[in-house]
Scaffold this motif. Structure first.
Motif, mmCIF file in Angstrom:
data_model
loop_
_atom_site.group_PDB
_atom_site.id
_atom_site.type_symbol
_atom_site.label_atom_id
_atom_site.label_comp_id
_atom_site.label_asym_id
_atom_site.label_seq_id
_atom_site.Cartn_x
_atom_site.Cartn_y
_atom_site.Cartn_z
ATOM 1 N N ILE A 889 -9.365 12.801 -2.596
ATOM 2 C CA ILE A 889 -8.237 12.405 -2.173
ATOM 3 C C ILE A 889 -6.713 13.203 -2.590
ATOM 4 C CG2 ILE A 889 -6.972 10.424 -2.525
ATOM 5 C CD1 ILE A 889 -9.623 8.929 -2.227
ATOM 6 N N ALA A 890 -6.577 13.575 -1.737
ATOM 7 C CA ALA A 890 -5.137 14.163 -2.318
ATOM 8 C C ALA A 890 -3.485 13.236 -2.485
ATOM 9 C CB ALA A 890 -4.739 15.097 -2.060
ATOM 10 N N ASP A 891 -3.392 13.008 -1.137
ATOM 11 C CA ASP A 891 -2.828 11.901 -0.502
ATOM 12 C C ASP A 891 -2.723 10.816 -0.215
ATOM 13 O OD1 ASP A 891 -0.462 14.028 -0.889
ATOM 14 O OD2 ASP A 891 -0.582 14.526 1.981
ATOM 15 N N TYR A 892 -2.409 9.701 -0.594
ATOM 16 C CA TYR A 892 -2.660 8.236 0.071
ATOM 17 C C TYR A 892 -1.862 7.799 -0.464
ATOM 18 C CZ TYR A 892 -2.707 7.274 -5.719
ATOM 19 O OH TYR A 892 -2.125 7.366 -7.219
ATOM 20 N N LYS A 893 -2.004 5.927 -0.399
ATOM 21 C CA LYS A 893 -0.967 4.955 -0.661
ATOM 22 C C LYS A 893 -1.633 3.437 -0.632
ATOM 23 C CE LYS A 893 3.076 3.176 1.021
ATOM 24 N NZ LYS A 893 4.205 2.741 2.232
ATOM 25 N N CYS A 894 -1.400 2.707 -1.676
ATOM 26 C CA CYS A 894 -1.895 1.419 -2.031
ATOM 27 C C CYS A 894 -1.182 0.466 -2.231
ATOM 28 C CB CYS A 894 -3.217 1.999 -3.265
ATOM 29 S SG CYS A 894 -3.681 0.439 -3.173
ATOM 30 N N ASP A 895 -0.765 -0.122 -0.961
ATOM 31 C CA ASP A 895 0.381 -1.374 -0.467
ATOM 32 C C ASP A 895 -0.856 -2.727 -1.425
ATOM 33 O OD1 ASP A 895 2.947 0.198 -0.294
ATOM 34 O OD2 ASP A 895 1.666 0.255 1.862
ATOM 35 N N PHE A 896 0.050 -4.032 -3.006
ATOM 36 C CA PHE A 896 -0.418 -4.662 -2.890
ATOM 37 C C PHE A 896 0.397 -5.954 -2.910
ATOM 38 C CE2 PHE A 896 -1.897 -1.441 -6.069
ATOM 39 C CZ PHE A 896 -3.481 -1.955 -5.952
ATOM 40 N N SER A 897 0.097 -6.553 -2.088
ATOM 41 C CA SER A 897 0.126 -8.259 -1.803
ATOM 42 C C SER A 897 -0.302 -9.107 -2.398
ATOM 43 C CB SER A 897 0.709 -8.621 -0.773
ATOM 44 O OG SER A 897 -0.509 -8.852 0.494
ATOM 45 N N LYS A 898 0.239 -10.212 -3.030
ATOM 46 C CA LYS A 898 -1.004 -11.384 -3.668
ATOM 47 C C LYS A 898 -2.396 -11.776 -2.815
ATOM 48 C CE LYS A 898 -0.181 -15.927 -5.765
ATOM 49 N NZ LYS A 898 0.746 -16.952 -5.300
ATOM 50 N N GLU A 899 -2.885 -11.561 -1.627
ATOM 51 C CA GLU A 899 -3.445 -11.557 -1.092
ATOM 52 C C GLU A 899 -4.178 -11.423 -0.362
ATOM 53 O OE1 GLU A 899 -2.484 -14.529 2.319
ATOM 54 O OE2 GLU A 899 -3.590 -15.190 1.440
ATOM 55 N N LYS A 900 -3.656 -9.610 0.017
ATOM 56 C CA LYS A 900 -4.346 -8.184 0.768
ATOM 57 C C LYS A 900 -3.593 -6.888 -0.199
ATOM 58 C CE LYS A 900 -3.189 -8.358 5.259
ATOM 59 N NZ LYS A 900 -2.271 -8.279 6.089
ATOM 60 N N VAL A 901 -5.059 -6.350 0.281
ATOM 61 C CA VAL A 901 -4.528 -4.929 0.039
ATOM 62 C C VAL A 901 -4.922 -4.072 0.717
ATOM 63 C CG1 VAL A 901 -5.339 -3.005 -1.882
ATOM 64 C CG2 VAL A 901 -6.019 -5.053 -2.475
ATOM 65 N N ILE A 902 -4.109 -3.343 0.813
ATOM 66 C CA ILE A 902 -3.826 -1.358 2.228
ATOM 67 C C ILE A 902 -3.528 -0.091 1.434
ATOM 68 C CG2 ILE A 902 -2.635 -1.339 4.694
ATOM 69 C CD1 ILE A 902 -1.305 -3.530 4.567
ATOM 70 N N PHE A 903 -4.490 0.095 1.646
ATOM 71 C CA PHE A 903 -4.874 1.773 1.496
ATOM 72 C C PHE A 903 -5.071 2.110 1.759
ATOM 73 C CE2 PHE A 903 -7.316 5.186 0.255
ATOM 74 C CZ PHE A 903 -7.017 5.561 -0.838
ATOM 75 N N SER A 904 -4.714 3.700 2.877
ATOM 76 C CA SER A 904 -4.520 4.358 3.177
ATOM 77 C C SER A 904 -4.811 5.920 2.724
ATOM 78 C CB SER A 904 -3.454 4.103 4.086
ATOM 79 O OG SER A 904 -2.061 5.092 3.605
ATOM 80 N N ALA A 905 -5.242 6.933 3.294
ATOM 81 C CA ALA A 905 -4.811 8.552 2.926
ATOM 82 C C ALA A 905 -5.247 9.412 3.734
ATOM 83 C CB ALA A 905 -6.198 8.231 1.476
#
Length: 1005
Positions: A889-905
Motif C-alpha cells: 500500500i502506498a496511497d490510502y485514506k482512513c476516516d473514523f467516526s463514532k460507529e464507522k470506519v472507511i478505509f480506501s487505497a
C-alpha cells in the motif's frame, strides 16, 4: 352652472377647483391677485423684524403664511404635520389658494395676519355628486365576475377622469350640496363641441354607480333641484394601530373640520395600503418594525440591526408613505432620475424587493419602480431608460455600471436604502462607499438645504464599516438594534471566552472576575440554578462604578453546538480568540461534515469549486469514494479517452445540464427508445399501474413520445386516493415533474436492462459576476435556447459519481459542400459574451484539492469497480486491531467516526474500499491507521473497555477473526468468565462452523 378651473386631482371623490363668475362662494380673481401683492409686500418688509411675525407655537391645523419656492410668493396655508428631518423641524403645509402641498422649515413659518384672512380660500375641494366607485370582483371558485361597490376608485377610473378633464375646452359645475367644506358637484365638459356629463359618463363606462337618496331617484344630470344637504353613503376608514397608519408626523392632534382641505386623499391611500397588507395576511408590525417605521417615515437616517434584518418590510411601508408627499420634491430639478435608490446584495434579493414594491405601490401614486441588473456589456447600460422612474432597485455593481452612462442619477436622489448592509459591506465594500461619496457630494450643495435626504441601512449583523457610515454620511441617525449580541459589538463590549468543564464553571468564573479591593467591577452573572447564584453572591460584593464593559463566555463540553457561532461572533467583534477555540471548532466542523457524508456533493462546490456557506449548507463538501465512484453509469464514460458527444436535454442553469453521452457508432439508447415507442403504439400494451412503488421503473407518455421514468416520491398513505400525484424522474434525461399515478404504465423488463442514461454535465471555468452564487435567469434563458436538444462536442476533465465536468463544450457544424467541420460556438464563450459571467480559473483545482491524493483523483476515471479487501481483526480489553491484507500500500485514506470506519487505497489501477459499520462505539480521537510491513493496521480505541463479540454490525464474507492471536487472548482472558464467556465464545464458534462449510475465508461473526 358656473365655470371652474381644475387645480389638482386625486380621484373623482377628491379634486380641487377655482370658481369663476358670480355666486355666494365665488371671489373675483383680481381680488386674489391684490391679496397676493399685499401679502408679498408685507412679509418681504417684515424680514427685518422676523420675530414680530413668527408664531410663538406651531400645531397641526394652524393657519399660517409660508413662502413657496415653487410659486416664488407668500401663500396662505394650513399646517398638516410637523416632522423632524435632516437635523431640523419642518412642516408640511397645504396652500389653500393653490391646492398644493409644500415643506418649509418651522423657522420660516409666519403668523397669518387677520387682514389677509378675510376672503375665502381660492381652492375649493369637490367631489362628484352621488357618484361612487365600483370595481370588478372575480370569484375564481365559482368562475364568475361581477361589478360591485368599492371603497376606493380604481386606477383606471381615475386615469379616465383625468383624461376627460385634460381633453376638455370648457368645464362647468353645478353645485348640488356642501358638506364639511366639500362641494358636491355635477361636472359638465365640452369635448370637440360635444357636452358631456362626467358623472353620467363614469357610470355608463362601469367606472361608477349612482347613490340614490330621498331627494335623488335618478341620475345627477336629470336632477334639477339645488340641494343644500346630502346623506351620502360612506365607508369609514379604520386605523387599527398608529404604526399601521404609516403617517410620517410627530404630532397627531385633531384638525378642525373647517380647515381640513386636503387630508382625505392621504387617509384613503393609507386605507388602501392597509387593505393590501390585510390581504397578504399581515398581522401587524414586528418589534423591530415598530421602532423603525416612525423615524423612516419622518425622513430620518436609520440604521436597523435585527435577527429579521433581511426582511425588506423594515423599510418598504414607511418609505412608500414618505414618497406620497409629492410636495416634498417640488423644488428638485426637472430631470430624469430616481427619488429613491434601493441597493440589494444580489439579483435575487433585488427581484424580491421589486415585487414587493409593485404589490404595495399599487395603493399609492404611481412611482414606476424599476429593477436594473446589468452585466459588463456597456451597450446594455446605454440602453436603460429611467424616464418617469421614482424608485430604482439594483445592486451596487449594476448601479455603478449604469452611473458611468447616466451621470445625473444623483440629481434627484433623496432616499438611499441599503438592504442587508453587512452583506453589502462584505461583498462590495468599495462600491458601497463610492456610491455614498457621490450621494454626499450631491446633497451638501445649497439647493438641497430644504430637500429631504435620507440614508437607511438594515441588516442582521453589525459590521465595522457601519461605524464609518454613521460618522461620515449620516445626520443624527436613529440606531435600532434589537439583537442583543449585535448591540454588544456596537457598544464595544470586551469579549472573553474561557474553556472549562461544567463542574468547574463557578470557580473559574470567580477567578476571572478578580474580586479584589483594587479591581472593583459591576457584574451581571447568568447561571443555571439558584444555588450557583448564592455561591457567586457570597464570594463577591461589588458596588463601585466600572470603567469598561466586559462579556465573559464560559464554553464547556456541553456547548459544542454553539462553538462555531461563538467563533464567528468573536471574529466580527475583533476580539482575541483562544487557540483552543480554533481547534475545538475545527473538530466540530469536521464532525458536522462527517454527518453529511451520505449527502449529495454540494451543488455550489460542483458548479464553482467553492461553497460560501459551508457551515449552513446541508450537503457534503468532501469526496465520498463509495458514492462518487462510477456506479451504474453508462459504459461510454469509463471507456472514453475524454472526448465525447453530449446531448443536453434538461437545462438547470447556465452551466449545469442533464443529458446523454451519444455513442456515434452504436447508440444503444436510440435503439431502445425506438423499441419502447413501437411497443406502446399498440393500445393493448398501455397497461396502467395498479400499485405504485417508490424507485420502480415505469413508462410514461408525454405528447407523442414514451419515456422511462422512476418514481422518486409518493404521498403518505393517508393522502392517497384514486388519483394521486407522484414525483417522477426521467432517468434518460434527468428532469423531474409531478404526474398523476394513473398516467404510469407497466414497463416490460426487457426495457429496464439498460442503465439510466442521464448524466449531469457541468461547464468549467466560468461563474457569475459580482460575487453572485446563482446564475441570473437572463443568461440561463439564453443558454437554454442555445443548446437544448443539440449535440455538442466536449472534453471530460473530471468525473465523480454521475457528474461530468467538461471543458470545452463546443457546437460543431458540418459544412456539407466543403466536406469539413467548423466550431459554431463555445458554450463558455457564449456565457462570457452575455456580460453576466466571468472567468473562474480555480474551478477544477479546488475540486482536486478535495481528494486525498492527486494520483487518486487522476486515476479515478480509469479505475475498475472498487474491491473490498480481506480484513483480519483481533482485540484486547481497550483496543481492536484491524489488519487490511493488501500488500504494498502506498496511497490510502482512513476516516473514523463514532460507529464507522472507511478505509480506501489505490494499488495500480485498482481501488480498494472498506466501509465498516462497527458493532460498538469507538473513540475517534484515539484511533489511528499505520502502515506496518507494507500492510495497513487500523487501531480502534474502544469507548467502553471489554470484549467485543464481533467487529461489524452485519456479516461480511471478507472480514474474519485473526486466530493467530487466539492464544494471547486465552492468556489474558479476552472473553469474560461465566455466561458472558459462553455467549461470546459460542457466537465465534458458530461462525467458524458456518464459514468452514462455505468458504476458506472465515466470517466475522
Amino acid at each position: 352652472n358656473m365655470e371652474v378651473m381644475i387645480l389638482q386631482i386625486e380621484d373623482p371623490s377628491c379634486f380641487w377647483v377655482t370658481m369663476k363668475g358670480r355666486g355666494p362662494y365665488i371671489v373675483d380673481e383680481i381680488e386674489y391677485k391684490n391679496l397676493n401683492a399685499e401679502m408679498n409686500q408685507f412679509y418681504d418688509k417684515s424680514c427685518e423684524n422676523v420675530d414680530e411675525v413668527k408664531p410663538v407655537t406651531l400645531e397641526k391645523g394652524q393657519i399660517c403664511v409660508v413662502f413657496s419656492e415653487e410659486l416664488k410668493c407668500w401663500c396662505r396655508a394650513v399646517i398638516k404635520s410637523i416632522m423632524y428631518c435632516a437635523g431640523h423641524y419642518q412642516t408640511e403645509c397645504f396652500l389653500v389658494d393653490y391646492a398644493k402641498y409644500t415643506f418649509v422649515k418651522t423657522k420660516d413659518v409666519r403668523v397669518a395676519v387677520k387682514a389677509f384672512m378675510q376672503i375665502p380660500y381660492r381652492a375649493k375641494k369637490c367631489r362628484l355628486y352621488c357618484t361612487k366607485p365600483v370595481t370588478l370582483r372575480i370569484n375564481f371558485r365559482e368562475d364568475t365576475a361581477k361589478i360591485v361597490p368599492a371603497q376606493r376608485w380604481d386606477n383606471a377610473a381615475t386615469q379616465y377622469f383625468q383624461s376627460l378633464l385634460k381633453a376638455t375646452t370648457q368645464i362647468k359645475a353645478k353645485l348640488c350640496a356642501v358638506e364639511d367644506n366639500t362641494f358636491d358637484v355635477i361636472l359638465y365638459v365640452t369635448i370637440k363641441d360635444e357636452k358631456v356629463c362626467i358623472n353620467d359618463d363614469l357610470v355608463s363606462k362601469n367606472f361608477a354607480r349612482f347613490v340614490e337618496t330621498e331627494e335623488n331617484t335618478g341620475s345627477p344630470a336629470k336632477d334639477q333641484e339645488n340641494q343644500t344637504s346630502l346623506n351620502v353613503e360612506s365607508f369609514p376608514v379604520k386605523i387599527v394601530n398608529p404604526t399601521l397608519a404609516f403617517r410620517p408626523v410627530l404630532f397627531e392632534e385633531k384638525v378642525p373640520m373647517n380647515l381640513e382641505t386636503g387630508r382625505n386623499h392621504v387617509c384613503q391611500k393609507q386605507s388602501n395600503r392597509q387593505y393590501e397588507l390585510t390581504r397578504e395576511k399581515f398581522l401587524g408590525p414586528t418589534f423591530t418594525e415598530s421602532y423603525c417605521w416612525p423615524p423612516v417615515a419622518r425622513g430620518c437616517d436609520v440604521v436597523a440591526i435585527s435577527h429579521q434584518g433581511n426582511d425588506p418590510f423594515l423599510y418598504i411601508p414607511p418609505v412608500l408613505t414618505f414618497l406620497q408627499l409629492g410636495s416634498c420634491y417640488k423644488a428638485l430639478p426637472n430631470r430624469n432620475g430616481p427619488l429613491a435608490l434601493i441597493l440589494c446584495p444580489g439579483w435575487k434579493k433585488a427581484q424580491l424587493v421589486f415585487e414587493l414594491l409593485k404589490t404595495y405601490g399599487r395603493c399609492s401614486r404611481q412611482l414606476h419602480p424599476t429593477l436594473i441588473i446589468l452585466g459588463q456589456n456597456k451597450e446594455e447600460a446605454k440602453r436603460v431608460k429611467i424616464q418617469g422612474c421614482d424608485v430604482i432597485v439594483t445592486t451596487p455593481y449594476s448601479f455603478l455600471r449604469l452611473y458611468e452612462h447616466k451621470c445625473l442619477l444623483f440629481c434627484r436622489l433623496c432616499h438611499l436604502v441599503f438592504d442587508e448592509i453587512e452583506v453589502l459591506f462584505s461583498e462590495a465594500t468599495e462600491q458601497v462607499f463610492t456610491i455614498l461619496d457621490c450621494y454626499k457630494k450631491t446633497i451638501i450643495t445649497e439647493e438641497w438645504e430644504y430637500l429631504p435626504h435620507q440614508i437607511i441601512a438594515v441588516g442582521t449583523h453589525w459590521n465595522k464599516h457601519i461605524a464609518r457610515l454613521i460618522k461620515e454620511f449620516m445626520n443624527d441617525p436613529y440606531v435600532v438594534i434589537t439583537a442583543m449580541e449585535e448591540a454588544s459589538i456596537y457598544g464595544n463590549v470586551h469579549q472573553v471566552v474561557q474553556h472549562c468543564v461544567s463542574s468547574e464553571r463557578t470557580a473559574i468564573l470567580l477567578k476571572i472576575l478578580d474580586f479584589t479591593p483594587n479591581h472593583l467591577q459591576k457584574v451581571l452573572v447568568f447561571t443555571d440554578s439558584v444555588d450557583e447564584v448564592e455561591m457567586v453572591h457570597q464570594e463577591s460584593s461589588v458596588d463601585q462604578e466600572h470603567t469598561k464593559a466586559r462579556s465573559v463566555i464560559l464554553l464547556t463540553e456541553n456547548n459544542t453546538c454553539h462553538a462555531l457561532g461563538i467563533l464567528r461572533y468573536l471574529k466580527r467583534a475583533e476580539a482575541e480568540i483562544p487557540p483552543e477555540l480554533h481547534d475545538f471548532t475545527a473538530r466540530v466542523l469536521e464532525a458536522e461534515e462527517e454527518k453529511k457524508f451520505a449527502r449529495p456533493l454540494c451543488t455550489y462546490l460542483k458548479a464553482f469549486g467553492i461553497c460560501k456557506n459551508r457551515t449552513v449548507c446541508p450537503d457534503r463538501h468532501q469526496i465520498n469514494l463509495q458514492i462518487d465512484m462510477l456506479q451504474n453509469m453508462p459504459s461510454k464514460i469509463t471507456q472514453t479517452s475524454g472526448l465525447v458527444t453530449i446531448l443536453p436535454l434538461h437545462i438547470v442553469n447556465a452551466t449545469d445540464y442533464f443529458g446523454r453521452i451519444v455513442d456515434k457508432q452504436q447508440d444503444q439508447y436510440t435503439t431502445l427508445a425506438e423499441e419502447i415507442n413501437e411497443y406502446f403504439k399498440e393500445t393493448s400494451n398501455n397497461i396502467p399501474i395498479k400499485k405504485v412503488e417508490k424507485l420502480a421503473l415505469y413508462g410514461l407518455c408525454e405528447e407523442t413520445l414514451f419515456h422511462r421514468v422512476q418514481v422518486v416520491e409518493t404521498p403518505p398513505k393517508e393522502e392517497e386516493n384514486l388519483f394521486f400525484n407522484v414525483k417522477i424522474k426521467y432517468i434518460d434525461e434527468g428532469r423531474t415533474r409531478q404526474v398523476q399515478s394513473s398516467q404510469l404504465l407497466h414497463l416490460p423488463a426487457r426495457f429496464q436492462h439498460l442503465p439510466p442514461q442521464a448524466v449531469e454535465f457541468i461547464v468549467c471555468r466560468v461563474k457569475p459576476i459580482d460575487n453572485e452564487i446563482e446564475w441570473n435567469p437572463k443568461v440561463t434563458h439564453y443558454i437554454h435556447h442555445k443548446i437544448k436538444g443539440k449535440p455538442h462536442e466536449a472534453k471530460i476533465v473530471l468525473t465523480l459519481g454521475n457528474t461530468v465536468w467538461i471543458d470545452p463544450m463546443v457546437r460543431v457544424t458540418r459544412l456539407s459542400d466543403l466536406k469539413m467541420y467548423v466550431n459554431e460556438y463555445s458554450v463558455r464563450s457564449e456565457i462570457l459574451s452575455t456580460g453576466l459571467g466571468t472567468d473562474n480559473p480555480e474551478h477544477i483545482t479546488q475540486l482536486q484539492k478535495l481528494c486525498v491524493r492527486v494520483k487518486e483523483l487522476s486515476h479515478m476515471n480509469n479505475l475498475e469497480p472498487s474491491f473490498y479487501p480481506e480484513i483480519k481483526w483481533f482485540q484486547n480489553e481497550v483496543t481492536v486491531t484491524v489488519k487490511v491484507k493488501i500488500a504494498g500500500i502506498a496511497d490510502y485514506k482512513c476516516d473514523f467516526s463514532k460507529e464507522k470506519v472507511i478505509f480506501s487505497a489505490c494499488l495500480g489501477d485498482k481501488l480498494y474500499l472498506a466501509d465498516m459499520e462497527l458493532h460498538q462505539y469507538i473513540l475517534t480521537e484515539k484511533s489511528s491507521c499505520v502502515i506496518k510491513d507494507k500492510e495497513a493496521a487500523i487501531i480502534l480505541a474502544k469507548e467502553k473497555k471489554g470484549a467485543w463479540c464481533k467487529l461489524l454490525k452485519n456479516k461480511n464474507p471478507h472480514v474474519s477473526f485473526d486466530f493467530e492471536h487466539w492464544e494471547d487472548f486465552e492468556d489474558t482472558g479476552p472473553f469474560p468468565v461465566g455466561s458472558k464467556k459462553l455467549h461470546c465464545t459460542s457466537a465465534v464458534t458458530e461462525d467458524l462452523v458456518e464459514s468452514s462449510d462455505d468458504s476458506s475465508v472465515e466470517s466475522d461473526e
